[in-house]
Every structure is written in C-alpha cells, then in structure tokens.
Design an enzyme around this catalytic site. Structure first.
Site, PDB file in Angstrom:
ATOM      1  N   LYS A  48       0.654  -1.156  -0.290  1.00  0.00           N
ATOM      2  CA  LYS A  48      -0.048  -0.098  -0.430  1.00  0.00           C
ATOM      3  C   LYS A  48       0.723   1.380  -0.457  1.00  0.00           C
ATOM      4  CE  LYS A  48      -3.884  -1.143   2.260  1.00  0.00           C
ATOM      5  NZ  LYS A  48      -4.889  -1.052   3.281  1.00  0.00           N
ATOM      6  N   ASP A  62      -9.823   3.224   2.515  1.00  0.00           N
ATOM      7  CA  ASP A  62     -10.309   2.405   3.841  1.00  0.00           C
ATOM      8  C   ASP A  62     -11.431   3.553   4.622  1.00  0.00           C
ATOM      9  OD1 ASP A  62      -9.416   0.089   3.425  1.00  0.00           O
ATOM     10  OD2 ASP A  62      -7.272   1.094   3.908  1.00  0.00           O
ATOM     11  N   ALA A  93      -1.593   2.624  16.347  1.00  0.00           N
ATOM     12  CA  ALA A  93      -1.120   3.902  15.418  1.00  0.00           C
ATOM     13  C   ALA A  93      -0.465   2.658  13.953  1.00  0.00           C
ATOM     14  CB  ALA A  93      -0.205   3.569  15.848  1.00  0.00           C
ATOM     15  N   GLY A 102      -1.392   1.067  10.146  1.00  0.00           N
ATOM     16  CA  GLY A 102      -1.367   1.215   9.115  1.00  0.00           C
ATOM     17  C   GLY A 102      -3.784   1.488   8.643  1.00  0.00           C
ATOM     18  N   ALA A 103      -3.798   0.499   9.375  1.00  0.00           N
ATOM     19  CA  ALA A 103      -5.089   0.942   9.675  1.00  0.00           C
ATOM     20  C   ALA A 103      -5.714   2.124  10.291  1.00  0.00           C
ATOM     21  CB  ALA A 103      -5.608   0.122   9.962  1.00  0.00           C
ATOM     22  N   GLY A 158     -16.347  -5.368  12.167  1.00  0.00           N
ATOM     23  CA  GLY A 158     -15.358  -5.292  11.555  1.00  0.00           C
ATOM     24  C   GLY A 158     -15.416  -5.713   9.975  1.00  0.00           C
TER      25      GLY A 158
END
Ligand code: ATR
Length: 282
Positions: A71, A108, A135, A137-138, A246
């Site tokens: 990504k 996202d 903390a 990427g998501a 989720g």
C-alpha cells in the site's frame, strides 16, 4: 462465471494474497449485476510490484486494489494520488485513466465511516471524543476519517507512543496522544472506541481493555473480522454498549473501486455478508 473478449478487468495485488476476500466479494457483485468482467488475485512479491503495477494499463486492466505489503509503495508509484491517500500515506485503490495513467486513492476511511453509518445510523461524530487503539496503517485511515467527520477529539492510544505521536503530527487535527498505561482513564467520556490493533485475531492474546470508564451509550467497534465477534465486542455488548463488527469496513471500502472499474454502484447487504463470511469459514 462467463466472460467475453470484452470483459472489464480488475484485481488485487498482495503478498501473500490467498487470504484476501476481495476476489470473492467483487466476484459476487459481478455475478449479481450480470457484468461481463473479472476480478483476479495477483500474488506479487515486493521486488516485482513496480513492474507488475506498471503492466496493468498495458494489459487493459481498469485498475486494482492493493493490500499488504504494497500500500505504501503504491502511493509512491501512482502517477496521481488524491489528497486523502496522501494524508493516510497509503493507496488501496487504483484506477487506470483513459490515458493509461495510474490514479491512486484510499477508500479505507470511506469504508470505516460507511460501515458505522449503515450499522449504527444514530451515531454522531460530533457528540464526543473517540478513543482509537493502535497507530498502524489501519489507524491512519480511521483517524483521518474521524477527524474529517468532525469528531471533537481523537484520543490515540498506542503501545509504542512514538508511533502515535508521528501519526498525530502527520495527520494534524484534534488528536491527543495517550500512553497505553493510561488506556482505562482515556475511555472516560468517550463516544466511540475503535480497536485497530491486531490483538484479538486468532493466535494473538485477547485485547485486555477495561471498559469501566466508557459511558454506556458509547459505540464500540473493532476492525478485526476473524473472529466476527472479538472478545472486545463481546465484553462491550455484555456491558450494554452498541457494537459494530469489522467485516462491514472491508465490504464498504470495496465499493468505490467496483463502481469505477465496472460502472455500477454495488450494494452491501445481508446476502453479500453471508456469502463473504462463508468464504471465511472455509
Ligand atoms: P496495520 O497496518 O494492520 O494497522 P500494523 O501496522 O502492524 O498493522 O499495526 C498493528 C498495531 O497493533 C500497532 O498499533 C501495534 O502497536 P505498536 O505500534 O506498539 O507495535 C498494535 N499491537 C500489536 N500487538 C500489540 C499488543 N500486544 N498490545 C498492544 N498493541 C499491539
């Protein structure tokens, strides 16, 4: 699946990619809407990613999703990147323009908010602070989504404090960084708790969070969808909190790509959920 020589093509880059639910998800929509198209997995190693990505337009692909570990590299390689992806520091959706250029975006944040909107329509961002665990990427996408939605304060709680500080500095906005040791108190007065850490997935110890200080009406959500009901969500539900799982984030983040590649706004509904879930169970 029946396709012709004119089929519209897209796919997902990842390494490994076998666990990705995206081919199943997009395949369901292609079938549902009777679209002459295909969405395929690209198992591409890091060293080969640049060459593979640049081949997309030459092969006539309309675009692709990008997942772990590509990504951040995708952000650097795209010819154009939208400002949200730039802020998040990652691209997960690429559209090939008519000129054959790669246009990258990050869906996202959209997926996270749309999941909340669909599953918890009464929840309002402005009502109070949000506590975000993690903390990585998501978390970057979710914190950006919450700041943009108008949450008055994001309390960012991470085991490695420095990582949370860097995220807050990069994104800007009303973000307070909180050490992991102060997690329990940081939930006081919050209107939303989000777990973005990997804790709670199979093979990891459950997330040890004391929900005592969290107001009863506060929403609790987890980005983990294996298992669908994490220990955090179970604990929250037992305490009377509304909860959101989720899986919806994954389903909703796929919508902008699908509509741009295949020309149709897809729907996220119960039938899609159970189809994708049956892929998880085997
Ligand atoms: P992703 O990109 O999917 O968010 P990641 O970048 O690996 O994944 O981030 C994982 C997150 O889970 C991080 O916030 C990580 O905390 P650190 O920054 O301190 O590594 C968090 N995490 C992983 N294991 C954890 C644990 N045992 N307790 C608390 N947080 C944990």
């Amino acid at each position: 699946m029946l396709i012709t020589g004119n089929a519209k093509l897209a796919g997902v880059f990842g390494w490994p990619v076998g666990h990705s639910l995206s081919p199943r998800l997009h395949g369901f929509w292609l079938d549902r809407y009777g679209i002459d198209g295909a969405y395929v997995p690209f198992a591409v190693k890091q060293d080969d990613f640049e060459m593979a990505l640049r081949t997309l337009p030459k092969l006539g692909f309309r675009g692709a999703n990008v997942t772990v570990p590509h990504k951040e590299t995708a952000l650097a390689l795209c010819d154009q990147v939208d400002t949200l992806a730039e802020r998040i520091g990652a691209v997960n959706t690429i559209v090939v323009t008519p000129e054959g250029r790669l246009r990258g975006s990050n869906t996202d944040a959209f997926g996270f908010m749309e999941n909340l909107t669909q599953e918890a329509p009464a929840w309002r961002a402005e009502t109070g602070p949000a506590a975000v665990l993690g903390a990585g990427g998501a978390a970057r996408a979710i914190v950006a989504a919450l700041v943009d939605a108008g949450v008055p304060e994001v309390r960012l709680i991470n085991r490695t404090l420095k990582r949370a500080e860097t995220l807050a500095d990069n994104l800007g906005g009303p973000i307070t960084v909180v050490p992991w040791a102060e997690l329990t108190e940081a939930l006081g007065g919050a209107n939303l708790l989000v777990n973005t850490t990997t804790q709670g997935m199979p093979g990891t110890p459950p997330l040890d969070v004391n929900l005592q200080a969290l107001p009863e009406q506060a929403m609790v959500t987890d980005i983990i969808y294996t298992p669908l009901q994490t220990d955090l969500l179970k604990d929250a539900a037992n305490r009377g909190h509304p909860t959101v799982g989720g899986l919806g984030m994954l389903l909703h983040q796929a919508r902008p790509g699908f509509s741009q590649w295949f020309g149709r706004e897809p729907e996220v509904d119960a039938e899609l959920r159970s189809f994708v879930l049956s892929g998880l169970s085997g």
